[in-house]
Write an enzyme that holds these catalytic residues in place. Structure first.
Site, PDB file in Angstrom:
ATOM      1  CG  HIS A 192      -2.135  -0.844   1.084  1.00  8.06           C
ATOM      2  ND1 HIS A 192      -2.116  -2.182   1.414  1.00  8.06           N
ATOM      3  CD2 HIS A 192      -3.392  -0.579   0.640  1.00  8.06           C
ATOM      4  CE1 HIS A 192      -3.319  -2.701   1.179  1.00  8.06           C
ATOM      5  NE2 HIS A 192      -4.109  -1.757   0.706  1.00  8.06           N
ATOM      6  CE  LYS A 197      -3.724  -0.367   4.880  1.00  7.01           C
ATOM      7  NZ  LYS A 197      -5.014   0.223   5.214  1.00  7.01           N
TER       8      LYS A 197
END
Ligand code: NAD
Length: 265
Positions: free
Chosen positions: A152, A156
């Site tokens: 990701h 995040k």
């Protein structure tokens, strides 16, 4: 029209939810909520989302006159959001991840009085991946090592992703494993040889990666990989809006994306 409130409306997901709700002729945006210290409180959320004025100002209080709240707020406020929806008898779609056992217990309890749907990932592809990973793990058994790798964007805050945990949970459900006992998060040191039956879990954080999940099944002589790659955040937004529409006329109960997508049939 289904009256919708977006919780976490100034976030990455929140802004796209505002934008695509405003384009949806079955949904009416009636509220956009953020944390009380947010610097844009009072601003029209359409301007924040880049779609022009919508006549809905960013506020720090959940309205009580909506049909459905869509929650993608970070900050560990899920139980407060649930309590507010129960008090106002409003249906709730929860997309926020890194939920605690207490959050899940609160969702179960809320399902006794309101329609509530929680999903770590709202895309059709990922929900199919959950089902496929479970089926493959059951079929192959412990002769095949299972490793889950998720990737990701650098912003995040939680790891592993809710989707990676969803894959692990689906495999555990299908094979009788325990997500708390049998999942190993990363490996480092001299005594970390893989144990038969364990599920490895690894998180990469890279640039602007929206979300890549690979579950690998490997044995001596072959490896099978299942990969899902999200190329636009909008795939989750479309799923969340579909879930909100689906949930709006449902009786109280706890639901998931397989219910919306017909994958339980
Ligand atoms: P983000 O950090 O860009 O947005 C989160 C927003 O929540 C921020 O604007 C923040 O100010 C707000 N917030 C924090 N505390 C709050 C409070 N007390 N009340 C209201 N708002 C509050 O994050 P993001 O990338 O938009 O992701 C949000 C969540 O959605 C994460 O948990 C992420 O993992 C999850 N997510 C789920 C899916 C899915 O399909 N279920 C897909 C993508 C992201």
């Amino acid at each position: 029209m289904i009256r919708v409130v977006i919780h976490g409306a100034a976030g990455r997901m929140g802004q796209r939810l505002v934008a695509l709700t405003s384009e949806n002729d079955k949904l009416q945006l009636v509220g956009a909520v953020e944390r009380s210290a947010h610097e844009q409180l009072g601003t029209d959320v359409g301007l924040l989302a880049g779609v022009g004025t919508l006549g809905v100002a960013l506020t720090d209080t959940l309205p009580t006159d909506a049909d459905v709240v869509i929650d993608f707020a970070a900050g560990g406020v899920t139980q407060k959001t649930i309590a507010s929806c129960v008090a106002s008898n409003t249906s709730l779609v929860i997309g926020t991840t890194s939920l605690t056992d207490e959050d899940h217990a609160a969702i179960d309890e809320a399902g006794k009085s309101i329609a509530i749907l929680q999903a770590p990932n709202m895309s059709l592809g990922v929900n199919l991946l959950f089902a496929l990973a479970a089926q493959v793990a059951k079929q192959l058994g412990d002769d095949y090592d299972i490793e889950i790798v998720e990737s990701h964007h650098r912003f995040k805050v939680d790891a592993p992703s809710g989707t990676a945990l969803g894959i692990a949970q689906a495999i555990c459900n299908a094979t009788g494993k325990d997500i708390n006992e049998d999942v190993v998060h990363g490996r480092q040191g001299d005594e970390v040889a893989r144990k038969r039956g364990e599920i490895g879990m690894h998180a990469l954080r890279l640039g602007d990666q929206i979300g890549r999940h690979t579950v690998s099944f490997g044995t001596l002589g072959e490896e099978l990989q299942l990969t899902h790659l999200a190329t636009s955040r909008d795939v989750f937004v479309h799923g969340a809006l579909k879930a909100a529409q689906w949930l709006a006329d449902k009786p109280h109960g706890r639901y998931g994306m397989p219910d919306v997508l017909g994958l339980n049939a």
